[in-house]
Design a protein around this motif. Structure first.
Motif, PDB file in Angstrom:
ATOM      1  N   ARG A  31       0.722  -1.301   0.002  1.00  0.00           N
ATOM      2  CA  ARG A  31      -0.159   0.098   0.137  1.00  0.00           C
ATOM      3  C   ARG A  31       0.831   1.293  -0.040  1.00  0.00           C
ATOM      4  O   ARG A  31       1.840   1.400   0.724  1.00  0.00           O
ATOM      5  N   VAL A  32       0.378   2.207  -0.747  1.00  0.00           N
ATOM      6  CA  VAL A  32       1.231   3.395  -0.676  1.00  0.00           C
ATOM      7  C   VAL A  32       1.185   4.419   0.619  1.00  0.00           C
ATOM      8  O   VAL A  32       0.042   4.841   0.881  1.00  0.00           O
ATOM      9  N   THR A  33       2.037   4.554   1.021  1.00  0.00           N
ATOM     10  CA  THR A  33       2.120   5.212   2.423  1.00  0.00           C
ATOM     11  C   THR A  33       2.549   6.786   2.399  1.00  0.00           C
ATOM     12  O   THR A  33       1.915   7.825   3.160  1.00  0.00           O
ATOM     13  N   ALA A  34       3.381   7.172   1.333  1.00  0.00           N
ATOM     14  CA  ALA A  34       3.724   8.733   1.284  1.00  0.00           C
ATOM     15  C   ALA A  34       4.053   8.707  -0.229  1.00  0.00           C
ATOM     16  O   ALA A  34       4.518   7.981  -0.986  1.00  0.00           O
ATOM     17  N   LYS A  35       3.475  10.101  -0.799  1.00  0.00           N
ATOM     18  CA  LYS A  35       3.896  10.251  -2.325  1.00  0.00           C
ATOM     19  C   LYS A  35       4.546  11.544  -2.503  1.00  0.00           C
ATOM     20  O   LYS A  35       4.155  12.490  -1.846  1.00  0.00           O
ATOM     21  N   ARG A  36       5.372  11.522  -3.093  1.00  0.00           N
ATOM     22  CA  ARG A  36       6.286  13.077  -3.479  1.00  0.00           C
ATOM     23  C   ARG A  36       6.266  13.075  -4.969  1.00  0.00           C
ATOM     24  O   ARG A  36       6.451  12.418  -5.574  1.00  0.00           O
TER      25      ARG A  36
END
Ligand SMILES: Cc1ncc(COP(=O)(O)O)c(C=O)c1O
Length: 304
Positions: free
Chosen positions: A211-216
């Motif tokens: 699961r994606v937890t942070a996106k930059r």
């Protein structure tokens, strides 16, 4: 009548003067034609709505300031755009997807008055295909260092001028190499921009379950001799609201090869994924690329 609609800004016609785009309309001594001396904007109309018009008018004004070019007030452009779209609807068809171009040249030699017009036409069919399938891109040197914009304002690097022959030559060079597009690099090794687009890079952190937890989301520094994109600006604002972290370079080619996804973005082509850069695949996980692209495309669609 061609499928292009043409409206000149003319003090004698407050809503703009409609002319036939299939007939000659410019003087051969117009400095826009003889020297590429002028500024322009290209924007998209979708389902009758002109996207980001205020941002385009602000950038047109700032480009004109850099060229010391006196252009009409925002209201005159807005009225000409309305006239062009009314005409388009009557003469060509519905306003589902229409490309609108605003152009201001330094005018006829010796006349000291700009020549300004708005045109409306259908988008190139390539844009949609590229958006859906992604593109292959090559890195090309621009030949300037990334600080030249500050030192040499006469190069007009932050202005959207009519002098796009170099940008078009870079695209032809890429096509000759079998690629679709270009990302320019500076002589000090920084990533700059495409000939008609802004570069965006994404990094995602995932947990053990994937699961994606942070996106930059990162774009090159705006003061590195590039054109500040209205699409990048609007998408950054929307992505911030949606919980993305944002960053402004500096970026080097390695950062693109290491990214989870890379896009070229502009007002007309919209968000277009880069599949391969210099022949190397971008994004180790195609599912993640698709998910990030879909998420940003939804945010970008909603932008007024
Ligand atoms: C050199 C350059 N950079 C970036 C862009 C993207 O700008 P925008 O998002 O405002 O269309 C363009 C658009 O044509 C461009 O020509």
């Amino acid at each position: 009548m061609t499928s292009t609609v043409l409206v000149f800004l003319d003090p004698a016609h407050p809503d703009g003067r409609v002319e036939d785009a299939s007939k000659p309309q410019l003087f051969v001594t117009d400095l826009g034609a003889t020297r590429g001396d002028g500024v322009f904007e290209t924007l998209l109309v979708m389902d009758g709505h002109v996207r980001k018009l205020p941002a385009h008018l602000r950038r047109l004004a700032s480009s004109a300031r850099l060229l010391e070019l006196d252009v009409p007030e925002h209201e005159a452009w807005e009225r000409a755009v309305v006239t062009a779209l009314d005409e388009y609807q009557r003469e060509v068809g519905p306003l589902q997807e229409v490309v609108v171009r605003l152009v201001a040249t330094r005018g006829v030699e010796g006349a000291h008055a700009p020549t300004c017009w708005v045109s409306a036409s259908a988008p190139h069919p390539n844009a949609k295909r590229q958006r859906e399938h992604g593109i292959d891109v090559i890195l090309l040197e621009r030949g300037y260092d990334s600080a030249i914009g500050e030192r040499a304002p006469w190069l007009l690097l932050g202005a959207k001028t009519l002098s796009y022959a170099v940008n078009m030559a870079a695209l032809r060079y890429a096509h000759g190499q079998g690629a679709d597009d270009v990302i320019f690099t500076s002589s000090d090794g920084k990533v700059l921009e495409g000939p008609t687009s802004t570069v965006l890079v994404a990094h995602a952190e995932t947990d053990d379950a994937g699961r994606v937890t942070a996106k930059r989301l990162v774009t090159p520094q705006l003061d590195s001799g590039i054109l500040p994109g209205t699409s990048q600006g609007a998408l950054f604002a929307a992505a911030k609201e949606a919980g993305w972290e944002l960053g402004y370079g500096p970026l080097e080619p390695e950062d693109l090869f290491d990214a989870d996804a890379v896009w070229l973005i502009s007002s007309v082509r919209l968000l277009t994924p880069v599949n391969r850069l210099d022949g190397k695949a971008i994004g180790a996980d195609p599912e993640l690329v698709r998910a990030l692209t879909a998420e940003l495309a939804v945010l970008f669609d909603r932008i007024a």
